[in-house]
Design a protein around this motif. Structure first.
Motif, short mmCIF file in Angstrom:
data_model
loop_
_atom_site.label_atom_id
_atom_site.label_comp_id
_atom_site.label_asym_id
_atom_site.label_seq_id
_atom_site.Cartn_x
_atom_site.Cartn_y
_atom_site.Cartn_z
N PHE A 50 0.84 -1.21 0.00
CA PHE A 50 0.00 0.00 0.00
C PHE A 50 0.87 1.25 0.00
N GLU A 51 1.91 1.23 -0.83
CA GLU A 51 2.85 2.34 -0.85
C GLU A 51 2.30 3.57 -1.58
N SER A 52 1.16 3.43 -2.22
CA SER A 52 0.53 4.58 -2.87
C SER A 52 -0.97 4.52 -2.57
N LEU A 53 -1.65 5.66 -2.77
CA LEU A 53 -3.10 5.70 -2.52
C LEU A 53 -3.83 4.73 -3.44
N THR A 54 -3.35 4.58 -4.69
CA THR A 54 -3.98 3.66 -5.63
C THR A 54 -3.90 2.22 -5.12
N LYS A 55 -2.70 1.83 -4.64
CA LYS A 55 -2.54 0.47 -4.12
C LYS A 55 -3.37 0.27 -2.85
N MET A 56 -3.45 1.32 -2.03
CA MET A 56 -4.24 1.23 -0.81
C MET A 56 -5.71 0.97 -1.13
N MET A 57 -6.21 1.61 -2.20
CA MET A 57 -7.62 1.45 -2.57
C MET A 57 -7.91 0.06 -3.14
N ARG A 58 -6.87 -0.65 -3.60
CA ARG A 58 -7.08 -2.00 -4.13
C ARG A 58 -7.23 -3.04 -3.04
N VAL A 59 -6.69 -2.75 -1.85
CA VAL A 59 -6.65 -3.74 -0.79
C VAL A 59 -8.02 -4.32 -0.44
N PRO A 60 -9.11 -3.50 -0.34
CA PRO A 60 -10.39 -4.08 0.04
C PRO A 60 -10.95 -5.09 -0.96
N PHE A 61 -10.42 -5.10 -2.17
CA PHE A 61 -10.97 -5.98 -3.21
C PHE A 61 -10.16 -7.27 -3.37
N VAL A 93 -5.24 -13.66 21.33
CA VAL A 93 -4.55 -13.13 20.15
C VAL A 93 -5.43 -12.08 19.50
N PHE A 94 -4.90 -10.87 19.37
CA PHE A 94 -5.66 -9.76 18.79
C PHE A 94 -4.85 -9.09 17.68
N PHE A 95 -5.57 -8.58 16.69
CA PHE A 95 -4.96 -7.76 15.65
C PHE A 95 -5.49 -6.33 15.78
N VAL A 96 -4.60 -5.36 15.62
CA VAL A 96 -4.98 -3.96 15.51
C VAL A 96 -4.41 -3.47 14.19
N SER A 97 -5.29 -3.15 13.25
CA SER A 97 -4.84 -2.82 11.90
C SER A 97 -5.35 -1.47 11.46
N ALA A 98 -4.49 -0.71 10.79
CA ALA A 98 -4.90 0.57 10.22
C ALA A 98 -5.54 0.39 8.85
N SER A 99 -5.72 -0.85 8.42
CA SER A 99 -6.41 -1.12 7.16
C SER A 99 -7.90 -0.87 7.33
N PRO A 100 -8.62 -0.64 6.24
CA PRO A 100 -10.06 -0.35 6.34
C PRO A 100 -10.87 -1.59 6.71
N PRO A 101 -12.01 -1.41 7.39
CA PRO A 101 -12.83 -2.55 7.81
C PRO A 101 -13.41 -3.35 6.65
N GLN A 102 -13.40 -2.77 5.44
CA GLN A 102 -13.94 -3.48 4.29
C GLN A 102 -13.16 -4.76 3.96
N ILE A 103 -11.92 -4.88 4.48
CA ILE A 103 -11.14 -6.09 4.19
C ILE A 103 -11.36 -7.17 5.26
#
Length: 373
Positions: A50-61, A93-103
């Motif tokens: 997710f080094e760019s905004l474009t790549k970041m937006m692909r993550v949920p898909f 065991v817990f995860f804390v992620s700055a990724s969007p909840p859509q993933i």
């Protein structure tokens, strides 16, 4: 002259009794403190891009089967849960992620595919920042993560110890250290507020964090902070965070330190090592170099020679000597199944946060940067 005879059955009984005598006596059962493992997701569990905004937006898909886990991390996470169960210790065991909840759905499916059990996961709602045009906060993680960690600590079982896992891409080293010092009482909520102002945290989040910090019961809970050097940041840049923070180049190194902490048996280290050999094209010589690196940096202090022999016998490190007698090999196998005695935690040295933050900001926010190191 009386002829002496040897009874094979008696001889076998003799060495079995000798072997039993070398085993530590079973200790009286005591209640072990619950253990909590808190993990970052991207660059720590997953090889995310997710080094760019474009790549970041692909993550949920992305689908679950498209996501790639970091080498060795699955074997380690399974071992941590299994080790706690074997000792009768409560484990979370817990995860804390700055990724969007859509993933979230894809992540849970990925964890299920990997056979990794978790007790909870928190995502950052990036959509609210996009809608409000607050693009600066899309990559701001310290305020979000720190607030979620403090909320989680308030809900944790009393006396629980914690191990934190992050990476060197953004601010995990700083965020986790702040959290650990707030929980231990070494950093009060007023000093924490001053630090967060310097970091330009979202004002609303700052108010929330200060209120949470005032409610935290003080316990020296965080035993170790592990930073996965996905970016290959030189470990020396993390020196001023103290010995509590351990930068590691792979999860074989992480598992070795956790073994020394008494959290997993050596069999778990062996499993992680074989995972790196089989799935990540590591060689045994590279794993030996990883062990040497930890020893050189002072993160392993127990019997190094015995550790090497065990790992050589298990086929994780290249052999440098004879295999020894079959009784010696049996004894090493038995030893690999037992965890190390749990070491008493040493109070970490005080961290000069203003100095660290000035260097961190001067470097453009790169983790662990210390221009004076």
């Amino acid at each position: 002259m009386t002829e002496s005879t040897t009874n094979p059955a008696a001889a076998r009984t003799g060495w079995v009794e000798a072997l039993r005598a070398r085993r530590p006596r079973r200790r009286t059962a005591v209640a072990l403190a619950p253990v909590i493992y808190r993990w970052d997701l991207d660059k720590t569990y997953l090889k995310s891009d997710f080094e760019s905004l474009t790549k970041m937006m692909r993550v949920p898909f992305e689908r679950a089967e498209d996501k790639i886990d970091e080498p060795g991390v699955v074997a380690l996470m399974r071992a941590l849960r299994a080790g706690a169960r074997a000792e009768g210790r409560r484990c979370y065991v817990f995860f804390v992620s700055a990724s969007p909840p859509q993933i979230g759905r894809a992540i849970r499916e990925k964890l299920a595919l990997d056979g990794v059990e978790i007790d909870g996961i928190v995502f950052k709602d990036q959509l609210q920042h996009l809608v409000r045009g607050r693009f600066r906060f899309l990559r701001e993680q310290i305020g979000f993560k720190l607030a979620e960690l403090l909320k989680a600590r308030l809900a944790a079982p009393p006396g629980a110890i914690e191990y934190l896992f992050g990476d060197d891409w953004e601010s995990d080293s700083l965020c986790y250290s702040l959290y650990a010092d707030v929980v231990s009482g070494r950093l009060d909520y007023q000093s924490l507020g001053d630090i967060l102002v310097r970091l330009r945290i979202d004002p609303a989040r700052l108010i929330e964090i200060r209120a949470l910090a005032r409610r935290i019961p003080t316990e020296d809970a965080v035993r170790r902070i592990f930073i996965n050097l996905e970016r290959r940041t030189p470990p020396g840049r993390f020196r001023n965070f103290g010995a509590r923070l351990v930068p590691t180049f792979n999860y074989f190194q992480t598992s070795l330190v956790l073994h020394e902490e008494g959290m997993v048996p050596l069999a778990a280290v062996v499993a992680v090592g074989h995972s790196l050999i089989e799935r990540a094209t590591y060689t045994r010589a590279q794993l030996r170099n990883s062990l040497d690196d930890l020893v050189r940096r002072g993160h392993l202090r127990h019997d190094e020679a015995a550790l090497r022999r065990d790992l050589e016998e298990a086929g994780v490190l290249p052999s440098t000597a004879g295999r020894g007698s079959w009784t010696q090999r049996l004894w090493r196998r038995l030893r690999r199944r037992r965890p190390m005695p749990v070491r008493a935690a040493k109070p970490p040295a005080a961290i000069d946060y203003p100095r660290l933050i000035d260097a961190w900001l001067a470097s453009g926010g790169r983790p662990g940067e210390d221009t004076t190191a």
